[in-house]
Motif scaffolding. Sequence first.
Motif, PDB file in Angstrom:
ATOM      1  N   GLU A  35       6.674  18.740 -20.272  1.00 10.35           N
ATOM      2  CA  GLU A  35       7.550  19.435 -21.223  1.00 10.35           C
ATOM      3  C   GLU A  35       8.860  18.671 -21.413  1.00 10.35           C
ATOM      4  N   ALA A  36       9.307  17.989 -20.372  1.00 10.84           N
ATOM      5  CA  ALA A  36      10.564  17.236 -20.440  1.00 10.84           C
ATOM      6  C   ALA A  36      10.474  16.071 -21.417  1.00 10.84           C
ATOM      7  N   LYS A  37       9.279  15.549 -21.614  1.00  6.31           N
ATOM      8  CA  LYS A  37       9.099  14.431 -22.538  1.00  6.31           C
ATOM      9  C   LYS A  37       9.482  14.825 -23.961  1.00  6.31           C
ATOM     10  N   LYS A  38       9.394  16.107 -24.264  1.00  6.60           N
ATOM     11  CA  LYS A  38       9.788  16.595 -25.585  1.00  6.60           C
ATOM     12  C   LYS A  38      11.309  16.718 -25.705  1.00  6.60           C
ATOM     13  N   MET A  75      13.520   7.880 -17.041  1.00  2.00           N
ATOM     14  CA  MET A  75      12.393   8.305 -16.199  1.00  2.00           C
ATOM     15  C   MET A  75      11.250   8.858 -17.045  1.00  2.00           C
ATOM     16  N   VAL A  76      11.582   9.675 -18.015  1.00  2.00           N
ATOM     17  CA  VAL A  76      10.569  10.308 -18.865  1.00  2.00           C
ATOM     18  C   VAL A  76       9.922   9.274 -19.778  1.00  2.00           C
ATOM     19  N   ASP A 106      27.661  24.498 -26.168  1.00  2.00           N
ATOM     20  CA  ASP A 106      27.637  23.176 -26.792  1.00  2.00           C
ATOM     21  C   ASP A 106      26.411  22.388 -26.330  1.00  2.00           C
ATOM     22  N   ILE A 107      26.016  22.610 -25.075  1.00  2.00           N
ATOM     23  CA  ILE A 107      24.898  21.887 -24.480  1.00  2.00           C
ATOM     24  C   ILE A 107      24.023  22.889 -23.737  1.00  2.00           C
ATOM     25  N   ILE A 108      22.715  22.734 -23.865  1.00  2.00           N
ATOM     26  CA  ILE A 108      21.783  23.611 -23.143  1.00  2.00           C
ATOM     27  C   ILE A 108      20.928  22.748 -22.227  1.00  2.00           C
ATOM     28  N   LEU A 109      21.005  23.035 -20.927  1.00  2.00           N
ATOM     29  CA  LEU A 109      20.222  22.302 -19.939  1.00  2.00           C
ATOM     30  C   LEU A 109      19.020  23.136 -19.524  1.00  2.00           C
ATOM     31  N   PRO A 110      17.883  22.499 -19.327  1.00  2.00           N
ATOM     32  CA  PRO A 110      16.715  23.243 -18.850  1.00  2.00           C
ATOM     33  C   PRO A 110      16.874  23.572 -17.367  1.00  2.00           C
ATOM     34  N   SER A 111      16.103  24.533 -16.891  1.00  2.00           N
ATOM     35  CA  SER A 111      16.159  24.872 -15.465  1.00  2.00           C
ATOM     36  C   SER A 111      15.486  23.747 -14.664  1.00  2.00           C
ATOM     37  N   ALA A 112      15.733  23.739 -13.364  1.00  5.36           N
ATOM     38  CA  ALA A 112      15.267  22.651 -12.501  1.00  5.36           C
ATOM     39  C   ALA A 112      13.758  22.619 -12.319  1.00  5.36           C
ATOM     40  N   PHE A 120      11.878  13.293 -10.899  1.00 12.20           N
ATOM     41  CA  PHE A 120      12.441  13.909 -12.103  1.00 12.20           C
ATOM     42  C   PHE A 120      13.073  15.254 -11.772  1.00 12.20           C
ATOM     43  N   LYS A 121      12.367  16.084 -11.025  1.00 10.42           N
ATOM     44  CA  LYS A 121      12.886  17.408 -10.678  1.00 10.42           C
ATOM     45  C   LYS A 121      14.132  17.302  -9.805  1.00 10.42           C
TER      46      LYS A 121
END
Length: 145
Positions: A131-134, A81-82, A119-125, A92-93
């Motif tokens: 910013e997600a493109k990065k 998507m990104v 082990d994994i860091i997810l961004p908030s919704a 996306f959201k």
Amino acid sequence: MKKKVKAKAKARKRAKVVAKNKPRRAKKIIRLAQKKSRPKKAKMAPAAAKKVVRIMGHGQFTVDARTLKRLNDIDSELVEMVASEKADDVGFKKKLAELNQITIKHGKAVEPGEIVRSDIILPSADLPVDEAKKLFVGEGVIPEN
């Protein structure tokens, strides 16, 4: 180790004595001795089976391999998507919220006082697409392991 060898020898002697009178019982005694002397199967290492996932603003969760695969599939969709020129912010959201909800629903929350490396860091919704493109580049935020 010596105890196991002694136990086997003892079971064989007992089996020989019993074998004269009851051959079936002797076989059973030998089988039981062999079961006791077998090494126990090593359990799968917890690190290999489960991963700790942090959702920014929500805490940490331990997820199993099945849930991790589901998360990876959604992560791949987010990367696609990104990568497209027409990145839909609402879609996306929605997918990002789904990623977080699966982690919360199927994961086991880590105690707040416990310090565990994620082990994994997810961004908030509420992360914007710009910013997600990065973040969602290549494999995305969840590695392909």
